[in-house]
Design a protein around this motif. Structure first.
Motif, PDB file in Angstrom:
ATOM      1  N   ILE A  13       0.847  -1.198   0.000  1.00 27.65           N
ATOM      2  CA  ILE A  13       0.000   0.000   0.000  1.00 27.65           C
ATOM      3  C   ILE A  13       0.884   1.251   0.000  1.00 27.65           C
ATOM      4  O   ILE A  13       0.650   2.197  -0.753  1.00 27.65           O
ATOM      5  N   ARG A  14       1.908   1.256   0.826  1.00 22.67           N
ATOM      6  CA  ARG A  14       2.835   2.401   0.861  1.00 22.67           C
ATOM      7  C   ARG A  14       3.523   2.602  -0.493  1.00 22.67           C
ATOM      8  O   ARG A  14       3.699   3.731  -0.946  1.00 22.67           O
ATOM      9  N   ALA A  15       3.895   1.511  -1.154  1.00 16.21           N
ATOM     10  CA  ALA A  15       4.537   1.598  -2.469  1.00 16.21           C
ATOM     11  C   ALA A  15       3.577   2.191  -3.506  1.00 16.21           C
ATOM     12  O   ALA A  15       3.997   2.982  -4.362  1.00 16.21           O
ATOM     13  N   ILE A  16       2.318   1.834  -3.429  1.00 16.11           N
ATOM     14  CA  ILE A  16       1.321   2.407  -4.344  1.00 16.11           C
ATOM     15  C   ILE A  16       1.232   3.914  -4.146  1.00 16.11           C
ATOM     16  O   ILE A  16       1.250   4.688  -5.116  1.00 16.11           O
ATOM     17  N   VAL A  17       1.154   4.350  -2.905  1.00 17.21           N
ATOM     18  CA  VAL A  17       1.055   5.785  -2.617  1.00 17.21           C
ATOM     19  C   VAL A  17       2.334   6.507  -3.058  1.00 17.21           C
ATOM     20  O   VAL A  17       2.270   7.628  -3.575  1.00 17.21           O
ATOM     21  N   ARG A  18       3.487   5.865  -2.917  1.00 14.21           N
ATOM     22  CA  ARG A  18       4.736   6.462  -3.419  1.00 14.21           C
ATOM     23  C   ARG A  18       4.686   6.630  -4.940  1.00 14.21           C
ATOM     24  O   ARG A  18       5.136   7.643  -5.482  1.00 14.21           O
ATOM     25  N   GLU A  77       1.901  11.373   3.202  1.00 13.21           N
ATOM     26  CA  GLU A  77       2.092  10.477   4.353  1.00 13.21           C
ATOM     27  C   GLU A  77       0.784   9.741   4.609  1.00 13.21           C
ATOM     28  O   GLU A  77      -0.275  10.368   4.696  1.00 13.21           O
ATOM     29  N   LEU A  78       0.886   8.427   4.733  1.00  8.91           N
ATOM     30  CA  LEU A  78      -0.287   7.615   5.072  1.00  8.91           C
ATOM     31  C   LEU A  78      -0.524   7.624   6.568  1.00  8.91           C
ATOM     32  O   LEU A  78       0.424   7.635   7.357  1.00  8.91           O
ATOM     33  N   VAL A  88      -9.636  -5.767   1.630  1.00  8.86           N
ATOM     34  CA  VAL A  88     -10.030  -4.355   1.606  1.00  8.86           C
ATOM     35  C   VAL A  88      -9.276  -3.612   2.703  1.00  8.86           C
ATOM     36  O   VAL A  88      -9.301  -4.009   3.864  1.00  8.86           O
ATOM     37  N   ILE A  89      -8.609  -2.530   2.296  1.00  5.35           N
ATOM     38  CA  ILE A  89      -7.891  -1.668   3.237  1.00  5.35           C
ATOM     39  C   ILE A  89      -8.354  -0.243   3.018  1.00  5.35           C
ATOM     40  O   ILE A  89      -8.463   0.225   1.880  1.00  5.35           O
ATOM     41  N   ALA A  90      -8.623   0.466   4.103  1.00  7.11           N
ATOM     42  CA  ALA A  90      -8.938   1.889   4.063  1.00  7.11           C
ATOM     43  C   ALA A  90      -7.762   2.648   4.661  1.00  7.11           C
ATOM     44  O   ALA A  90      -7.131   2.172   5.611  1.00  7.11           O
ATOM     45  N   ALA A  91      -7.459   3.802   4.099  1.00 12.34           N
ATOM     46  CA  ALA A  91      -6.349   4.604   4.613  1.00 12.34           C
ATOM     47  C   ALA A  91      -6.616   6.073   4.334  1.00 12.34           C
ATOM     48  O   ALA A  91      -7.290   6.423   3.365  1.00 12.34           O
ATOM     49  N   ARG A  92      -6.049   6.896   5.185  1.00  9.90           N
ATOM     50  CA  ARG A  92      -6.086   8.336   4.967  1.00  9.90           C
ATOM     51  C   ARG A  92      -4.681   8.782   4.591  1.00  9.90           C
ATOM     52  O   ARG A  92      -3.696   8.291   5.130  1.00  9.90           O
ATOM     53  N   LYS A  93      -4.613   9.711   3.648  1.00  2.72           N
ATOM     54  CA  LYS A  93      -3.334  10.256   3.203  1.00  2.72           C
ATOM     55  C   LYS A  93      -3.349  11.752   3.464  1.00  2.72           C
ATOM     56  O   LYS A  93      -4.278  12.448   3.062  1.00  2.72           O
ATOM     57  N   ASN A  94      -2.321  12.249   4.144  1.00  6.55           N
ATOM     58  CA  ASN A  94      -2.125  13.681   4.290  1.00  6.55           C
ATOM     59  C   ASN A  94      -1.177  14.135   3.200  1.00  6.55           C
ATOM     60  O   ASN A  94      -0.278  13.392   2.794  1.00  6.55           O
ATOM     61  N   ALA A  95      -1.357  15.370   2.719  1.00  5.08           N
ATOM     62  CA  ALA A  95      -0.526  15.871   1.636  1.00  5.08           C
ATOM     63  C   ALA A  95      -0.102  17.311   1.898  1.00  5.08           C
ATOM     64  O   ALA A  95      -0.885  18.125   2.393  1.00  5.08           O
TER      65      ALA A  95
END
Length: 135
Positions: A13-18, A77-78, A88-95
């Protein structure tokens, strides 16, 4: 009931956001959208609801090439990552516009809610809602 994601899933998941961040910062719409599900729905920072990977890709290409995002940068940042089920994973991302803004403890300029789904052994972005934070 939510649980903490498996460490291997969390790293994916972190790699996807990167990849989303790197695609955004290099104006590479293909990298930015590489992990979208075909039936993804995205609400962009302007509030437009985009349905389907093809439509999301087109709007991203236009915005990054010469549109309103062309000279923008972001640092993500997740947080609040939770497994809702094994697939299924839910996450919030700050930008923030820059990593320095985050390191300086400035409040996030945007946040996003992501829903990731696992299909055929691969995590994909199924839903994303971006929200600009007013100061």
């Amino acid at each position: 009931m939510t649980t903490t994601p498996d460490p291997h899933d969390l790293e994916q998941i972190r790699a996807i956001v990167r990849d989303v961040q790197d695609g955004f910062n290099t104006n590479d719409a293909s990298l930015m959208n590489a992990h979208l599900a075909d039936d993804a729905i995205v609400v962009n920072a302007r509030g437009a609801v985009l349905s389907g990977r093809t439509a999301i890709q087109k709007v991203s290409e236009d915005a990054l090439a010469a549109g309103y995002l062309n000279e923008s940068t972001a640092y993500y940042e997740l947080s609040d990552v939770a497994a809702l089920s094994p697939d299924v994973i839910a996450a919030r991302k700050n930008a923030w516009s820059t990593k320095q803004d985050a390191d300086d403890d400035n409040p996030p300029e945007m946040n996003a809610l992501y829903i990731f789904v696992k299909r055929d052994g691969r995590w994909l972005i199924w839903r994303r809602q971006n929200t600009i934070v007013s100061s």
